[in-house]
Design an enzyme around this catalytic site. Structure first.
Site, mmCIF file in Angstrom:
data_model
loop_
_atom_site.group_PDB
_atom_site.id
_atom_site.type_symbol
_atom_site.label_atom_id
_atom_site.label_comp_id
_atom_site.label_asym_id
_atom_site.label_seq_id
_atom_site.Cartn_x
_atom_site.Cartn_y
_atom_site.Cartn_z
ATOM 1 N N GLU A 1 0.844 -1.199 0.000
ATOM 2 C CA GLU A 1 0.000 0.000 0.000
ATOM 3 C C GLU A 1 0.875 1.244 0.000
ATOM 4 O O GLU A 1 1.845 1.323 0.740
ATOM 5 C CB GLU A 1 -0.887 0.012 1.255
ATOM 6 N N ASP B 1 -4.566 5.184 5.517
ATOM 7 C CA ASP B 1 -5.221 6.338 6.138
ATOM 8 C C ASP B 1 -6.213 5.789 7.163
ATOM 9 O O ASP B 1 -5.808 5.356 8.240
ATOM 10 C CB ASP B 1 -5.887 7.117 4.987
ATOM 11 N N LYS C 1 -0.777 6.925 8.387
ATOM 12 C CA LYS C 1 -1.313 8.022 9.199
ATOM 13 C C LYS C 1 -1.894 7.426 10.487
ATOM 14 O O LYS C 1 -3.074 7.089 10.534
ATOM 15 C CB LYS C 1 -2.432 8.748 8.441
ATOM 16 N N PHE D 1 -3.630 15.761 4.119
ATOM 17 C CA PHE D 1 -3.637 15.251 2.752
ATOM 18 C C PHE D 1 -2.254 15.417 2.111
ATOM 19 O O PHE D 1 -1.682 16.503 2.102
ATOM 20 C CB PHE D 1 -4.686 15.978 1.908
ATOM 21 N N ASP E 1 -2.053 11.064 -5.463
ATOM 22 C CA ASP E 1 -2.591 12.099 -6.349
ATOM 23 C C ASP E 1 -3.616 12.969 -5.641
ATOM 24 O O ASP E 1 -4.202 12.585 -4.623
ATOM 25 C CB ASP E 1 -3.288 11.459 -7.555
HETATM 26 P P1 IMP Z 1 -7.974 4.468 3.503
HETATM 27 O O1 IMP Z 1 -8.920 3.440 2.924
HETATM 28 O O2 IMP Z 1 -8.714 5.596 4.185
HETATM 29 O O3 IMP Z 1 -6.908 3.871 4.400
HETATM 30 O O4 IMP Z 1 -7.247 5.179 2.302
HETATM 31 C C1 IMP Z 1 -6.462 4.453 1.480
HETATM 32 C C2 IMP Z 1 -6.277 5.018 0.106
HETATM 33 O O5 IMP Z 1 -6.703 6.366 -0.028
HETATM 34 C C3 IMP Z 1 -4.802 5.013 -0.200
HETATM 35 O O6 IMP Z 1 -4.384 3.799 -0.743
HETATM 36 C C4 IMP Z 1 -4.663 6.181 -1.146
HETATM 37 O O7 IMP Z 1 -4.873 5.744 -2.462
HETATM 38 C C5 IMP Z 1 -5.743 7.134 -0.711
HETATM 39 N N1 IMP Z 1 -5.183 8.155 0.199
HETATM 40 C C6 IMP Z 1 -5.169 8.140 1.553
HETATM 41 N N2 IMP Z 1 -4.574 9.222 2.050
HETATM 42 C C7 IMP Z 1 -4.183 9.961 0.994
HETATM 43 C C8 IMP Z 1 -3.478 11.218 0.867
HETATM 44 O O8 IMP Z 1 -3.085 11.872 1.842
HETATM 45 N N3 IMP Z 1 -3.234 11.639 -0.405
HETATM 46 C C9 IMP Z 1 -3.629 10.941 -1.514
HETATM 47 N N4 IMP Z 1 -4.282 9.775 -1.438
HETATM 48 C C10 IMP Z 1 -4.563 9.284 -0.194
HETATM 49 MG MG MG Z 2 -3.776 3.185 -2.485
#
Ligand code: IMP
Ligand code: MG
Length: 180
Positions: free
Chosen positions: A102, A106, A134, A155, A162
Site C-alpha cells: 500500500e 489512512d 497516518k 492530505f 494524487d
Molecule cells: P484508507 O482506505 O482511508 O486507508 O485510504 C487508502 C487510500 O486512499 C490510499 O491507498 C490512497 O490511495 C488514498 N489516500 C489516503 N490518504 C491519501 C493522501 O493523503 N493523499 C492521496 N491519497 C490518499
Molecule cells: Mg492506495
C-alpha cells in the site's frame, strides 16, 4: 520546488525523495530477512502503489513474484469510506505468502477490504507493507508489518499519491497547506 499548486490548492514539500528511498530500502531489507527461504507474492494495490512497488522490488533480493489489484476509495481530499471490490487478482494465491503493498494507509478501510477479500482465497499468510501510515487516522486493528514513514493526518501528494489525478509523478511528497 518547495511549494506547488495543484487544482488551485497549495502544497509544500514535506518528505524529500532521499528519505523515501531510505525508508524503502529499510522495508526491503526487513522483507529479505523474513522471507529468506520463501518466495512471497507481492500484491500491489493500484493506482497509488505503483511507484512504491517498483522501487521496493528493485531493492528486494529474495525470490518473489508481483501482481496488481485495484480498489477505489478516494474522491478529492477526503476519504469517502466506500470501498469497492478488488479487480485484477488473476493468480492462485492459495497456500502463498502474500505481502500487500500500500502506498498509504489512512483510515484503513481499503486495507481491511483488501485483506478480507484475499483471505477468501486461503493464502498461507498475509503481511502488509505500507510506505506511508497516518496513525492518527487509522481506525482498524490489522497489524501493519512493514511501515515506511509515519505521516501527519493531512492530505499528501506525490510519489504515487494524487489529488484528483494530478501529482503522482512527483519524486518528493508534499502536504496540503491549511486553507485560511
Ligand atoms: P484508507 O482506505 O482511508 O486507508 O485510504 C487508502 C487510500 O486512499 C490510499 O491507498 C490512497 O490511495 C488514498 N489516500 C489516503 N490518504 C491519501 C493522501 O493523503 N493523499 C492521496 N491519497 C490518499
Ligand atoms: Mg492506495
Amino acid at each position: 520546488m518547495k511549494e506547488i499548486v495543484v487544482h488551485n490548492k497549495k502544497f509544500r514539500k514535506l518528505i524529500p525523495s532521499a528519505r523515501i528511498q531510505k525508508a524503502i530500502v529499510s522495508i526491503a531489507n526487513r522483507i529479505d530477512r523474513d522471507f529468506k527461504d520463501a518466495c512471497p507474492l507481492f500484491i500491489s494495490v493500484l493506482n497509488g502503489s505503483f511507484i512504491f512497488s517498483a522501487d521496493l522490488l528493485k531493492n528486494v533480493k529474495c525470490e518473489c513474484e508481483i501482481s496488481f489489484i485495484k480498489v477505489c476509495s478516494y474522491s478529492g481530499t477526503q476519504s469517502s469510506g466506500n470501498v469497492n471490490m478488488l479487480i485484477g487478482l488473476n493468480e492462485n494465491i492459495e497456500g502463498r505468502d502474500v505481502i500487500v503493498l500500500e502506498d498509504i494507509v489512512d483510515s484503513g478501510n481499503t486495507l481491511e477490504k483488501v485483506i478480507e477479500e484475499l483471505k477468501k482465497y486461503r493464502p498461507a499468510s498475509v503481511k502488509v507493507a505500507a510506505l506511508f501510515f497516518k496513525p492518527n487516522a487509522y481506525t482498524k486493528k490489522i497489524k501493519l508489518d512493514y511501515i515506511g514513514i509515519r505521516v501527519p493526518n493531512k492530505f499528501l501528494l506525490g510519489y504515487g499519491l494524487d489529488y484528483n489525478g494530478i501529482g503522482r509523478n512527483l519524486k518528493d511528497v508534499y502536504i496540503l497547506e491549511d486553507s485560511r
